[in-house]
Design a protein around this motif. Structure first.
Motif, short mmCIF file in Angstrom:
data_model
loop_
_atom_site.label_atom_id
_atom_site.label_comp_id
_atom_site.label_asym_id
_atom_site.label_seq_id
_atom_site.Cartn_x
_atom_site.Cartn_y
_atom_site.Cartn_z
N ARG A 98 47.85 33.96 43.97
CA ARG A 98 47.93 34.66 42.70
C ARG A 98 47.20 33.81 41.67
NH1 ARG A 98 53.44 36.75 39.76
NH2 ARG A 98 53.09 38.49 41.19
N VAL A 99 46.34 34.44 40.87
CA VAL A 99 45.59 33.74 39.84
C VAL A 99 45.95 34.33 38.48
CG1 VAL A 99 43.32 33.20 38.90
CG2 VAL A 99 43.67 33.17 41.37
N SER A 100 46.32 33.47 37.55
CA SER A 100 46.59 33.90 36.18
C SER A 100 45.40 33.56 35.29
CB SER A 100 47.84 33.20 35.63
OG SER A 100 49.01 33.78 36.16
N VAL A 101 44.88 34.57 34.59
CA VAL A 101 43.78 34.38 33.65
C VAL A 101 44.15 35.05 32.33
CG1 VAL A 101 41.99 34.21 35.43
CG2 VAL A 101 42.62 36.45 34.51
N VAL A 102 43.41 34.73 31.28
CA VAL A 102 43.79 35.23 29.97
C VAL A 102 43.20 36.59 29.63
CG1 VAL A 102 44.16 32.92 29.05
CG2 VAL A 102 41.90 33.95 28.87
N SER A 103 42.15 37.01 30.34
CA SER A 103 41.48 38.26 29.96
C SER A 103 40.89 38.96 31.18
CB SER A 103 40.35 37.97 28.96
OG SER A 103 39.32 37.23 29.59
N GLU A 104 40.57 40.25 30.99
CA GLU A 104 39.93 41.03 32.05
C GLU A 104 38.54 40.48 32.36
OE1 GLU A 104 39.90 45.17 31.25
OE2 GLU A 104 42.09 45.33 31.03
N ALA A 105 37.85 39.99 31.33
CA ALA A 105 36.52 39.42 31.55
C ALA A 105 36.61 38.21 32.47
CB ALA A 105 35.90 39.02 30.21
N ALA A 106 37.62 37.37 32.29
CA ALA A 106 37.81 36.21 33.15
C ALA A 106 38.15 36.63 34.57
CB ALA A 106 38.90 35.31 32.59
N ALA A 107 38.89 37.70 34.71
CA ALA A 107 39.28 38.17 36.04
C ALA A 107 38.09 38.62 36.87
CB ALA A 107 40.29 39.31 35.91
N ARG A 108 37.05 39.12 36.21
CA ARG A 108 35.91 39.69 36.93
C ARG A 108 35.09 38.65 37.67
NH1 ARG A 108 35.74 43.37 32.41
NH2 ARG A 108 34.26 42.04 31.27
N VAL A 109 35.22 37.38 37.34
CA VAL A 109 34.41 36.36 38.01
C VAL A 109 35.07 35.88 39.31
CG1 VAL A 109 33.49 35.60 35.80
CG2 VAL A 109 35.43 34.38 36.80
N TYR A 110 36.25 36.37 39.62
CA TYR A 110 36.94 35.94 40.83
C TYR A 110 36.56 36.84 42.00
CZ TYR A 110 39.68 32.47 38.39
OH TYR A 110 40.05 31.36 37.68
N PRO A 111 36.60 36.30 43.23
CA PRO A 111 36.18 37.09 44.39
C PRO A 111 37.18 38.20 44.71
CG PRO A 111 37.15 35.01 45.10
CD PRO A 111 37.03 34.93 43.61
N SER A 112 36.69 39.21 45.37
CA SER A 112 37.56 40.27 45.87
C SER A 112 38.07 39.85 47.25
CB SER A 112 36.78 41.59 45.98
OG SER A 112 37.59 42.59 46.54
N HIS A 113 39.38 39.88 47.43
CA HIS A 113 39.96 39.40 48.68
C HIS A 113 41.34 40.05 48.87
CE1 HIS A 113 41.55 36.64 51.74
NE2 HIS A 113 40.31 36.21 51.92
N PRO A 114 41.68 40.46 50.09
CA PRO A 114 42.98 41.12 50.31
C PRO A 114 44.18 40.22 50.03
CG PRO A 114 41.87 40.65 52.39
CD PRO A 114 40.86 40.43 51.31
N CYS A 115 43.98 38.91 50.05
CA CYS A 115 45.09 37.99 49.80
C CYS A 115 45.05 37.40 48.39
CB CYS A 115 45.09 36.86 50.83
SG CYS A 115 45.47 37.40 52.51
#
Length: 292
Positions: A64-81
């Protein structure tokens, strides 16, 4: 030793958490649920966060990754876990409730070196909950030709009359920087958020001297062009380490600009190699258990 054998140690009742602080005593508590030993909770931004996430997912963790914004979330990889939690986790009892709702093997604090309040809140919450916590701490870069300022008040001692100062500090630091700056003109780079822009405009800064953009990991042509367009003489940013600070060193050297760095707060933690080693060696935990 198999995973099921190792986690049979959960029948022991250890009462201390492993909080990574190089001045702290190291002790160990086992997760309280059958699945929590497979999970990690990473709090990070867009610097080392995506690299850490990819590495941890590659080792088989549920993350689980906690970020402050949707823009920050978009730089993370797509992964089922991988699941992304957007928004502040709060403080005090609210933060403890959030952590308690998702038991995990480790909480990993990889937030910004200047995020002092978050560091304190996580330390306290995880200590109260006996939740194991690890902290990633960016190594400091060599200052080179840059000048370190102990705080923003020290900016008043800098001879900036007749000069244009580029502020790359973040919206929260703007009012203090402008209060102490003796520069003849100011320009700045802010993250692209309505709140940051509103703060800058409220402080009386000209809209023509504000750039709202998110720094690219490798391409800083826009920042270089802005410095030329605005006739900048000096850049003030934080001693944050990582790519962001490294790019400012390179840009100021190339454009012959003075670089001022706001000294980072004191802190300690693992570098990336140490962090990955700690997480990937559960047998060390078994040895700690035997020594209790």
């Amino acid at each position: 030793m198999g995973v099921s054998d190792f986690w049979s140690f959960q029948h022991f009742h250890f009462q201390q958490a492993l909080i990574h602080n190089k001045n702290a005593t190291v002790a160990f508590i086992l997760p309280q649920s059958g699945t929590s030993h497979q999970r990690l909770w990473l709090l990070s931004g867009t610097g080392e966060g995506p690299f850490l996430a990819t590495s941890l997912l590659g080792k088989g963790w549920h993350l689980r990754v906690s970020v402050v914004s949707e823009a920050a979330a978009r730089v993370y990889p797509s992964h089922p876990c991988l699941e992304i939690k957007i928004g502040a986790l709060g403080a005090g009892e609210k933060l403890k409730a959030a952590i308690s709702s998702w038991p995990c093997r480790w909480v990993i604090d990889a937030t910004h070196p200047f995020a002092r309040q978050i560091h304190r809140e996580l330390d306290q919450a995880c200590s109260d909950l006996q939740q194991p916590l690890l902290r990633y701490w960016r190594p400091e870069l060599a200052p080179g030709k840059a000048k370190l300022l102990p705080n923003l008040a020290a900016l008043a001692n800098e001879n900036l009359e007749g000069k244009v100062l580029f502020l790359a500090l973040g919206a929260r630091e703007l009012s203090k920087a402008l209060l102490h700056s003796r520069a003849s003109d100011h320009c700045m780079r802010l993250l692209p958020s309505p709140e940051a822009l509103k703060t800058a405009l409220t402080l009386g800064l000209s809209a023509e001297k504000i750039a709202c953009l998110r720094p690219h990991q490798s391409k800083w042509a826009v920042e270089a062009a802005l410095c030329r367009q605005w006739g900048c003489d000096v850049v003030l940013t934080r001693q944050s380490g990582g790519n962001n600070e490294a790019h400012w060193h390179e840009l100021c050297e190339a454009l012959n600009l003075q670089l001022l760095l706001l000294s980072r707060p004191p802190g300690a933690g693992f570098n990336i190699k140490e962090l990955m080693t700690q997480i990937s060696q559960p047998r060390n935990c078994q040895e700690l258990c035997k020594n209790e």
